[in-house]
Write a protein that holds these residues in place. Structure first.
Motif, PDB file in Angstrom:
ATOM      1  N   VAL A 260      32.882  43.125  30.827  1.00 22.38           N
ATOM      2  CA  VAL A 260      33.907  42.068  30.835  1.00 22.38           C
ATOM      3  C   VAL A 260      33.211  40.738  31.112  1.00 22.38           C
ATOM      4  N   GLY A 261      33.514  39.737  30.289  1.00 19.93           N
ATOM      5  CA  GLY A 261      32.852  38.435  30.403  1.00 19.93           C
ATOM      6  C   GLY A 261      33.818  37.348  30.825  1.00 19.93           C
ATOM      7  N   MET A 262      33.778  37.005  32.100  1.00 18.51           N
ATOM      8  CA  MET A 262      34.620  35.916  32.602  1.00 18.51           C
ATOM      9  C   MET A 262      33.752  34.795  33.173  1.00 18.51           C
ATOM     10  N   THR A 263      32.770  35.177  34.017  1.00 23.45           N
ATOM     11  CA  THR A 263      31.967  34.189  34.747  1.00 23.45           C
ATOM     12  C   THR A 263      31.050  33.405  33.805  1.00 23.45           C
ATOM     13  N   GLU A 264      30.928  32.108  34.068  1.00 23.40           N
ATOM     14  CA  GLU A 264      30.049  31.241  33.262  1.00 23.40           C
ATOM     15  C   GLU A 264      29.068  30.524  34.189  1.00 23.40           C
TER      16      GLU A 264
ATOM     17  N   GLY B 225      36.352  39.142  42.597  1.00 25.29           N
ATOM     18  CA  GLY B 225      36.970  38.112  43.456  1.00 25.29           C
ATOM     19  C   GLY B 225      36.221  38.098  44.767  1.00 25.29           C
ATOM     20  N   THR B 226      35.681  36.930  45.154  1.00 20.06           N
ATOM     21  CA  THR B 226      34.888  36.897  46.394  1.00 20.06           C
ATOM     22  C   THR B 226      35.797  37.203  47.596  1.00 20.06           C
ATOM     23  N   ASN B 227      35.169  37.570  48.696  1.00 15.40           N
ATOM     24  CA  ASN B 227      35.974  37.920  49.868  1.00 15.40           C
ATOM     25  C   ASN B 227      36.690  36.707  50.466  1.00 15.40           C
TER      26      ASN B 227
ATOM     27  N   LEU C  98      31.819  53.040  36.385  1.00 16.82           N
ATOM     28  CA  LEU C  98      33.078  52.759  37.091  1.00 16.82           C
ATOM     29  C   LEU C  98      33.739  51.496  36.511  1.00 16.82           C
ATOM     30  N   LEU C  99      32.925  50.470  36.317  1.00 17.85           N
ATOM     31  CA  LEU C  99      33.432  49.227  35.736  1.00 17.85           C
ATOM     32  C   LEU C  99      33.995  49.488  34.337  1.00 17.85           C
ATOM     33  N   HIS C 100      33.226  50.240  33.552  1.00 19.20           N
ATOM     34  CA  HIS C 100      33.637  50.581  32.186  1.00 19.20           C
ATOM     35  C   HIS C 100      34.988  51.310  32.197  1.00 19.20           C
TER      36      HIS C 100
ATOM     37  N   GLY D  31      33.090  30.280  38.280  1.00 18.53           N
ATOM     38  CA  GLY D  31      33.165  31.590  38.914  1.00 18.53           C
ATOM     39  C   GLY D  31      34.587  31.893  39.319  1.00 18.53           C
ATOM     40  N   SER D  32      34.915  31.577  40.571  1.00 23.46           N
ATOM     41  CA  SER D  32      36.247  31.907  41.088  1.00 23.46           C
ATOM     42  C   SER D  32      37.356  31.168  40.340  1.00 23.46           C
ATOM     43  N   ASP D  33      37.095  29.924  39.971  1.00 26.72           N
ATOM     44  CA  ASP D  33      38.139  29.114  39.329  1.00 26.72           C
ATOM     45  C   ASP D  33      38.096  29.300  37.816  1.00 26.72           C
TER      46      ASP D  33
ATOM     47  N   LYS E 146      28.306  33.380  28.977  1.00 26.65           N
ATOM     48  CA  LYS E 146      28.780  34.076  30.183  1.00 26.65           C
ATOM     49  C   LYS E 146      27.562  34.552  30.958  1.00 26.65           C
ATOM     50  N   ILE E 147      27.711  34.622  32.266  1.00 32.16           N
ATOM     51  CA  ILE E 147      26.558  35.021  33.077  1.00 32.16           C
ATOM     52  C   ILE E 147      26.974  36.068  34.116  1.00 32.16           C
ATOM     53  N   PHE E 148      25.995  36.796  34.643  1.00 34.81           N
ATOM     54  CA  PHE E 148      26.217  37.883  35.614  1.00 34.81           C
ATOM     55  C   PHE E 148      27.094  38.982  35.031  1.00 34.81           C
ATOM     56  N   ILE E 149      26.887  39.313  33.764  1.00 30.93           N
ATOM     57  CA  ILE E 149      27.767  40.301  33.136  1.00 30.93           C
ATOM     58  C   ILE E 149      27.201  41.709  33.322  1.00 30.93           C
ATOM     59  N   SER E 150      27.920  42.491  34.118  1.00 33.04           N
ATOM     60  CA  SER E 150      27.517  43.875  34.395  1.00 33.04           C
ATOM     61  C   SER E 150      27.623  44.692  33.113  1.00 33.04           C
TER      62      SER E 150
ATOM     63  N   ARG F 245      40.774  36.518  51.097  1.00 31.01           N
ATOM     64  CA  ARG F 245      41.458  36.008  52.299  1.00 31.01           C
ATOM     65  C   ARG F 245      42.470  34.930  51.915  1.00 31.01           C
ATOM     66  N   GLN F 246      42.116  34.148  50.893  1.00 34.60           N
ATOM     67  CA  GLN F 246      43.032  33.092  50.447  1.00 34.60           C
ATOM     68  C   GLN F 246      44.323  33.706  49.878  1.00 34.60           C
ATOM     69  N   ILE F 247      44.177  34.785  49.095  1.00 28.05           N
ATOM     70  CA  ILE F 247      45.365  35.457  48.526  1.00 28.05           C
ATOM     71  C   ILE F 247      46.259  35.969  49.653  1.00 28.05           C
TER      72      ILE F 247
ATOM     73  N   ASP G 107      17.158  39.930  37.120  1.00 31.27           N
ATOM     74  CA  ASP G 107      16.469  40.731  38.133  1.00 31.27           C
ATOM     75  C   ASP G 107      17.155  40.495  39.478  1.00 31.27           C
ATOM     76  N   LYS G 108      18.033  41.410  39.853  1.00 32.83           N
ATOM     77  CA  LYS G 108      18.883  41.203  41.030  1.00 32.83           C
ATOM     78  C   LYS G 108      18.224  41.691  42.319  1.00 32.83           C
ATOM     79  N   MET G 109      18.859  41.317  43.445  1.00 31.77           N
ATOM     80  CA  MET G 109      18.373  41.731  44.763  1.00 31.77           C
ATOM     81  C   MET G 109      18.492  43.258  44.932  1.00 31.77           C
TER      82      MET G 109
HETATM   83  C1  LIG Z   1      26.193  41.895  40.871  1.00 30.57           C
HETATM   84  C2  LIG Z   1      27.247  41.062  40.223  1.00 30.57           C
HETATM   85  C3  LIG Z   1      27.923  41.558  39.101  1.00 30.57           C
HETATM   86  C4  LIG Z   1      28.880  40.769  38.464  1.00 30.57           C
HETATM   87  N1  LIG Z   1      29.513  41.251  37.341  1.00 30.57           N
HETATM   88  C5  LIG Z   1      30.352  40.442  36.637  1.00 30.57           C
HETATM   89  C6  LIG Z   1      30.940  40.871  35.405  1.00 30.57           C
HETATM   90  O1  LIG Z   1      30.740  41.999  34.959  1.00 30.57           O
HETATM   91  N2  LIG Z   1      31.711  39.996  34.716  1.00 30.57           N
HETATM   92  C7  LIG Z   1      31.975  38.735  35.185  1.00 30.57           C
HETATM   93  O2  LIG Z   1      32.684  38.008  34.509  1.00 30.57           O
HETATM   94  N3  LIG Z   1      31.448  38.304  36.356  1.00 30.57           N
HETATM   95  C8  LIG Z   1      30.640  39.115  37.093  1.00 30.57           C
HETATM   96  N4  LIG Z   1      30.077  38.681  38.267  1.00 30.57           N
HETATM   97  C9  LIG Z   1      30.332  37.332  38.722  1.00 30.57           C
HETATM   98  C10 LIG Z   1      31.325  37.272  39.855  1.00 30.57           C
HETATM   99  O3  LIG Z   1      32.596  37.642  39.419  1.00 30.57           O
HETATM  100  C11 LIG Z   1      31.272  35.842  40.414  1.00 30.57           C
HETATM  101  O4  LIG Z   1      30.012  35.699  41.068  1.00 30.57           O
HETATM  102  C12 LIG Z   1      32.396  35.560  41.379  1.00 30.57           C
HETATM  103  O5  LIG Z   1      33.609  35.455  40.680  1.00 30.57           O
HETATM  104  C13 LIG Z   1      32.166  34.278  42.174  1.00 30.57           C
HETATM  105  O6  LIG Z   1      31.856  33.233  41.342  1.00 30.57           O
HETATM  106  P1  LIG Z   1      30.614  32.277  41.661  1.00 30.57           P
HETATM  107  O7  LIG Z   1      29.450  33.166  41.953  1.00 30.57           O
HETATM  108  O8  LIG Z   1      30.489  31.302  40.549  1.00 30.57           O
HETATM  109  O9  LIG Z   1      30.987  31.561  42.997  1.00 30.57           O
HETATM  110  P2  LIG Z   1      31.990  30.334  43.203  1.00 30.57           P
HETATM  111  O10 LIG Z   1      33.326  30.630  42.676  1.00 30.57           O
HETATM  112  O11 LIG Z   1      31.317  29.094  42.745  1.00 30.57           O
HETATM  113  O12 LIG Z   1      32.062  30.324  44.776  1.00 30.57           O
HETATM  114  C14 LIG Z   1      30.946  29.952  45.601  1.00 30.57           C
HETATM  115  C15 LIG Z   1      31.347  30.190  47.045  1.00 30.57           C
HETATM  116  O13 LIG Z   1      32.506  29.419  47.358  1.00 30.57           O
HETATM  117  C16 LIG Z   1      33.555  30.255  47.801  1.00 30.57           C
HETATM  118  N5  LIG Z   1      34.840  29.779  47.253  1.00 30.57           N
HETATM  119  C17 LIG Z   1      35.122  29.515  45.963  1.00 30.57           C
HETATM  120  N6  LIG Z   1      36.394  29.087  45.844  1.00 30.57           N
HETATM  121  C18 LIG Z   1      36.923  29.101  47.077  1.00 30.57           C
HETATM  122  C19 LIG Z   1      38.198  28.768  47.609  1.00 30.57           C
HETATM  123  N7  LIG Z   1      39.179  28.360  46.828  1.00 30.57           N
HETATM  124  N8  LIG Z   1      38.387  28.938  48.952  1.00 30.57           N
HETATM  125  C20 LIG Z   1      37.380  29.348  49.752  1.00 30.57           C
HETATM  126  N9  LIG Z   1      36.141  29.662  49.318  1.00 30.57           N
HETATM  127  C21 LIG Z   1      35.928  29.543  47.992  1.00 30.57           C
HETATM  128  C22 LIG Z   1      33.246  31.631  47.247  1.00 30.57           C
HETATM  129  O14 LIG Z   1      33.800  32.651  48.023  1.00 30.57           O
HETATM  130  C23 LIG Z   1      31.729  31.653  47.311  1.00 30.57           C
HETATM  131  O15 LIG Z   1      31.303  32.000  48.604  1.00 30.57           O
HETATM  132  C24 LIG Z   1      29.169  39.475  38.957  1.00 30.57           C
HETATM  133  C25 LIG Z   1      28.507  39.008  40.097  1.00 30.57           C
HETATM  134  C26 LIG Z   1      27.568  39.780  40.732  1.00 30.57           C
HETATM  135  C27 LIG Z   1      26.881  39.244  41.957  1.00 30.57           C
END
Ligand SMILES: Cc1cc2nc3c(=O)[nH]c(=O)nc-3n(C[C@H](O)[C@H](O)[C@H](O)COP(=O)(O)OP(=O)(O)OC[C@H]3O[C@@H](n4cnc5c(N)ncnc54)[C@H](O)[C@@H]3O)c2cc1C
Length: 380
Positions: free
Chosen positions: A123-127, A365-367, A88-90, A131-133, A154-158, A371-373, A201-203
Motif C-alpha cells: 500500500v502506497g500512501m507515505t511520500e 498511524g504514529t502513536n 500480514l500486511l498483504h 506522512g501523517s497528514d 511514495k516512500i517507506f513502502i513495505s 493519542r490524538q484520535i 536499509d532499515k534499523m
Molecule cells: C518500517 C516502516 C514501514 C512502513 N510501511 C509503510 C507502507 O507500507 N506504506 C505506507 O504508505 N507507509 C509506510 N510507512 C510510513 C509510515 O506510515 C509513516 O512513517 C507514518 O505515517 C508517519 O509519517 P512520517 O514518518 O512522515 O512522520 P510525520 O507525519 O512527519 O510525523 C513526524 C513526527 O511528528 C508527530 N506528529 C505528526 N503529526 C502530529 C500531530 N498532529 N500531533 C502530534 N504529533 C504529530 C508524529 O507522531 C511523528 O513523531 C512505513 C514506515 C516504517 C517506519
C-alpha cells in the motif's frame, strides 16, 4: 471463561500453521534477514499451504476462514522471531481493500493470485514530504479517457520490492477539498511508468523489503480505481480500524514472544556464556511485565471479538495500538536491562526484538496520532 471462543477447527489450524512455520520459515529466517527480503518462493509456499488471505471467500479462491484464523497465522509467524509482517500486511491490511472496494472484474482478476502468493501486495500512501497528514499528499492523478495518469513518488513502502500490485493513493489536483480529492488505484508492476527504487536499509525488521516507488506518467485503467471517484479518504478511514487492530495484536504477540524468550533465558542462563545476575529488582520487573501482558491480552482479545461483531471501536483500537506496541518496546528494553552485557549479544532474540518492534510505534498511524484520535473521542 476465555474471551475468544477457539473452536476445534481453530486449534487444528494453529497446529497446522505452527508446523508450517517450523518447517518453512524458522530454518530460513536468518538467510532472509541477511538478504533483507522474504523471497517470492516463500510467499508461494505460504499461499499454497493456505496461510495467505485466510478470510477471502472460496468465490475468489480463498480459504474463507474467519478473522480469528488470520490472527492465528499472525501469531504463529510472529513466534518465529522473523517479525516480517509482509504477509500480514498483504493479507489483513491491503488485500481487504481489493475485496471491499474493487470492481468485480478486478476482484476476479487479482484476488485468487493474492491468495496463492503469485501476487504480493503493498500500500502506497507515505511520500517523501507527507506522512501523517495524508490530505497534503502530492502524487497526482488525472483522467485521460479510459485511463488515468499518475505522477509522484511514495516512500517507506513495505513489500515494495516484492510488490506485484499496489493500492496507491493519489490526488486529483483539480479538486480543492483535499478530503474529496484522494482516490485509490490498483497499480500493477507491469503498468508503464511504474518504477521501483532501492530497497531501504532499515534499523530492524530486516527480512521485510521496504522501498521507494516512483510513478512517471504511469497509465492505469480507470477500472482499477477502488470505489467511486473522490472516495479515497472515506475508504482509508473505513479500513483503518482493522489495520490498527492488527498492528495492536501483532505488537502484543511480539511482546509475549519476547517475554517468553526472556523468561527462558533468565531461568536457564542458556547459551550466553555468562550467568545472568538474579536479583529481586529483576524478579519484580519480570512480574510487572507479566502483569501488563495479561492485562493487554484481555483488552486485545475483547477488541478482536468486538471487531468481528462489527462494532465501531476506533478510539479503543487507537488505545490498543499505542499501548500494546509500546508494551512490546518496553518488554525488549527491560529485557536488555535484565540481561545486562549478554543482552547485546546478537544471537539471543532480545536485541532483534528491540530493533524490530520499534517501527510498530510509527506505522499504521504514529502513536502520537493514536493519542490524538483518543483525545478527540474524549472531547478534550
Ligand atoms: C518500517 C516502516 C514501514 C512502513 N510501511 C509503510 C507502507 O507500507 N506504506 C505506507 O504508505 N507507509 C509506510 N510507512 C510510513 C509510515 O506510515 C509513516 O512513517 C507514518 O505515517 C508517519 O509519517 P512520517 O514518518 O512522515 O512522520 P510525520 O507525519 O512527519 O510525523 C513526524 C513526527 O511528528 C508527530 N506528529 C505528526 N503529526 C502530529 C500531530 N498532529 N500531533 C502530534 N504529533 C504529530 C508524529 O507522531 C511523528 O513523531 C512505513 C514506515 C516504517 C517506519
Amino acid at each position: 471463561m476465555e474471551i475468544i471462543n477457539y473452536t476445534d477447527q481453530h486449534k487444528a489450524f494453529r497446529i497446522k500453521a505452527r508446523n508450517f512455520m517450523e518447517k518453512e520459515v524458522i530454518p530460513n529466517v536468518e538467510q532472509w534477514e541477511k538478504e533483507r527480503l522474504m523471497p517470492k518462493s516463500a510467499w508461494k509456499k505460504m499461499g499454497e499451504a493456505g496461510f495467505l488471505c485466510t478470510t477471502i471467500s472460496a468465490e475468489y479462491g480463498g480459504p474463507g476462514l474467519d478473522f480469528i484464523s488470520s490472527m492465528i497465522v499472525m501469531e504463529e509467524l510472529t513466534k518465529t522471531n522473523h517479525n516480517g509482517a509482509g504477509p500480514l500486511l498483504h493479507s489483513e491490511i491491503v488485500v481487504p481493500y481489493v475485496e471491499a472496494f474493487a470492481t468485480e472484474e478486478c476482484k476476479k482478476k487479482y484476488l485468487p493470485e493474492c491468495v496463492s502468493g503469485d501476487i504480493v501486495m503493498a500500500v502506497g500512501m507515505t511520500e517523501p514530504d507527507v506522512g501523517s497528514d495524508l490530505a497534503s499528499m502530492e502524487t497526482s492523478v488525472i483522467e485521460d479517457g479510459d485511463e488515468v495518469i499518475i505522477n509522484g513518488s511514495k516512500i517507506f513502502i513495505s513489500n515494495g520490492i516484492n510488490a506485484d500490485l499496489v493500492v496507491l493513493a493519489a490526488k486529483d489536483p483539480a479538486v480543492e477539498n483535499p478530503y474529496k480529492a484522494i482516490d485509490l488505484y490498483l497499480v500493477h508492476k507491469d503498468m508503464p511508468g511504474f518504477i521501483k527504487g532501492q530497497k531501504l536499509d532499515k534499523m530492524g525488521w530486516h527480512s521485510q523489503d521496504t522501498a521507494e516507488l516512483f510513478f512517471s506518467d504511469c497509465r492505469v485503467p480507470i477500472g482499477n480505481r477502488l470505489g467511486k471517484k473522490g472516495d479515497g479518504f472515506p475508504m482509508l478511514m473505513k479500513k483503518l480500524q482493522q489495520e490498527r487492530l492488527v498492528t495492536a495484536l501483532w505488537g502484543l504477540t511480539a511482546a509475549e514472544f519476547t517475554f517468553d524468550q526472556l523468561l527462558k533465558l533468565y531461568r536457564d542462563d542458556s547459551g550466553l556464556g555468562k550467568p545472568i545476575k538474579k536479583t529481586q529488582v529483576k524478579q519484580f520487573s519480570l512480574v510487572e511485565l507479566a502483569t501488563e501482558l495479561k492485562i493487554g491480552r484481555t483488552f486485545a482479545d475483547k477488541l478482536l471479538v468486538d471487531h468481528m461483531e462489527g462494532k465501531d471501536i476506533v478510539p479503543e483500537t487507537s488505545m490498543a495500538k499505542y499501548w500494546l506496541t509500546e508494551l512490546a518496546r518496553k518488554v525488549a528494553d527491560v529485557g536488555l536491562d535484565i540481561m545486562a552485557e549478554a543482552g547485546v549479544i546478537k544471537s539471543n532474540p532480545i536485541p532483534r526484538a528491540f530493533v524490530d518492534v520499534r517501527s510498530m510505534l510509527i506505522f499504521a498511524g504514529t502513536n502520537e496520532i493514536m493519542r490524538q484520535i483518543v483525545s478527540k473521542s474524549m472531547k478534550i
